[in-house]
Motif scaffolding. Structure first.
Motif, PDB file in Angstrom:
ATOM      1  N   TYR A 220      23.719  72.318  23.787  1.00 12.97           N
ATOM      2  CA  TYR A 220      23.502  73.659  23.707  1.00 12.97           C
ATOM      3  C   TYR A 220      22.949  74.051  22.241  1.00 12.97           C
ATOM      4  O   TYR A 220      23.642  73.419  21.298  1.00 12.97           O
TER       5      TYR A 220
ATOM      6  N   GLU B 269      19.649  75.425  26.489  1.00 16.61           N
ATOM      7  CA  GLU B 269      19.987  73.854  26.772  1.00 16.61           C
ATOM      8  C   GLU B 269      18.758  73.259  26.080  1.00 16.61           C
ATOM      9  O   GLU B 269      17.679  73.644  26.349  1.00 16.61           O
TER      10      GLU B 269
ATOM     11  N   MET C 133      16.234  70.866  26.101  1.00 16.84           N
ATOM     12  CA  MET C 133      15.575  69.921  27.247  1.00 16.84           C
ATOM     13  C   MET C 133      14.715  68.993  26.873  1.00 16.84           C
ATOM     14  O   MET C 133      14.373  68.110  27.630  1.00 16.84           O
TER      15      MET C 133
ATOM     16  N   ARG D 136      15.763  75.877  26.997  1.00 14.91           N
ATOM     17  CA  ARG D 136      15.873  76.611  28.116  1.00 14.91           C
ATOM     18  C   ARG D 136      16.973  77.577  28.452  1.00 14.91           C
ATOM     19  O   ARG D 136      18.224  76.761  28.032  1.00 14.91           O
ATOM     20  N   ARG D 137      16.996  78.620  28.780  1.00 18.01           N
ATOM     21  CA  ARG D 137      18.110  79.628  29.076  1.00 18.01           C
ATOM     22  C   ARG D 137      19.199  78.874  29.968  1.00 18.01           C
ATOM     23  O   ARG D 137      18.636  78.081  30.856  1.00 18.01           O
TER      24      ARG D 137
ATOM     25  N   GLY E 289      20.573  79.978  32.357  1.00 16.03           N
ATOM     26  CA  GLY E 289      20.336  80.324  33.883  1.00 16.03           C
ATOM     27  C   GLY E 289      19.158  80.024  34.436  1.00 16.03           C
ATOM     28  O   GLY E 289      18.805  80.169  35.734  1.00 16.03           O
ATOM     29  N   GLY E 290      18.355  79.017  33.700  1.00  8.25           N
ATOM     30  CA  GLY E 290      17.090  78.661  34.140  1.00  8.25           C
ATOM     31  C   GLY E 290      16.055  79.375  33.681  1.00  8.25           C
ATOM     32  O   GLY E 290      16.178  80.370  32.555  1.00  8.25           O
ATOM     33  N   GLY E 291      14.839  79.088  33.841  1.00 10.64           N
ATOM     34  CA  GLY E 291      13.688  79.968  33.726  1.00 10.64           C
ATOM     35  C   GLY E 291      12.613  79.123  32.726  1.00 10.64           C
ATOM     36  O   GLY E 291      12.656  77.640  32.638  1.00 10.64           O
ATOM     37  N   ARG E 292      11.823  79.575  32.060  1.00  9.43           N
ATOM     38  CA  ARG E 292      10.763  78.818  31.206  1.00  9.43           C
ATOM     39  C   ARG E 292      11.308  78.216  29.792  1.00  9.43           C
ATOM     40  O   ARG E 292      11.994  79.217  29.232  1.00  9.43           O
ATOM     41  N   GLU E 293      11.085  77.058  29.535  1.00 16.45           N
ATOM     42  CA  GLU E 293      11.294  76.471  28.252  1.00 16.45           C
ATOM     43  C   GLU E 293      10.460  77.285  27.090  1.00 16.45           C
ATOM     44  O   GLU E 293       9.406  77.568  27.501  1.00 16.45           O
TER      45      GLU E 293
ATOM     46  N   ARG F  13      28.093  81.132  30.524  1.00 19.87           N
ATOM     47  CA  ARG F  13      28.113  80.333  31.955  1.00 19.87           C
ATOM     48  C   ARG F  13      29.231  81.163  32.984  1.00 19.87           C
ATOM     49  O   ARG F  13      28.690  81.110  33.986  1.00 19.87           O
TER      50      ARG F  13
ATOM     51  N   ASP G 272      26.023  85.148  40.114  1.00 17.46           N
ATOM     52  CA  ASP G 272      25.847  84.368  41.339  1.00 17.46           C
ATOM     53  C   ASP G 272      26.800  84.729  42.503  1.00 17.46           C
ATOM     54  O   ASP G 272      26.407  84.933  43.775  1.00 17.46           O
TER      55      ASP G 272
END
Length: 77
Positions: free
Chosen positions: A12, A23, A25, A35-36, A38-42, A62, A69
């Motif tokens: 991270y 994170e 990538m 990338r965040r 929680g996901g999404g675009r890099e 986290r 969720d």
């Protein structure tokens, strides 16, 4: 955070330009891709604008995502 090659994949880091936590990538064209959590675009970060992520900050994010969720699963969010 890493060695002279850059940060370790999956670790991270913080984009110090705006404080976003992400994170690691990969690396493309000399820039680090984050990338965040929680996901999404890099997005690309020049190595000189990459900071170490505080473990407490990573944990907080986290837990926030897990709570989000869980609320969605039970229809509260």
């Amino acid at each position: 955070m890493g060695d002279e090659e850059g940060p370790v994949l999956g670790s991270y880091a913080v984009d110090v330009r705006d404080g976003r936590l992400g994170e690691v990538m990969g690396r493309v064209g000399g820039r680090i891709q984050l990338r965040r959590l929680g996901g999404g675009r890099e997005w690309d970060v020049p190595p000189e604008h990459l900071g170490e992520a505080d473990p407490a900050e990573v944990l907080r994010e986290r837990v926030r995502l897990l709570n989000r969720d869980a609320r969605r699963r039970v229809g509260l969010g």
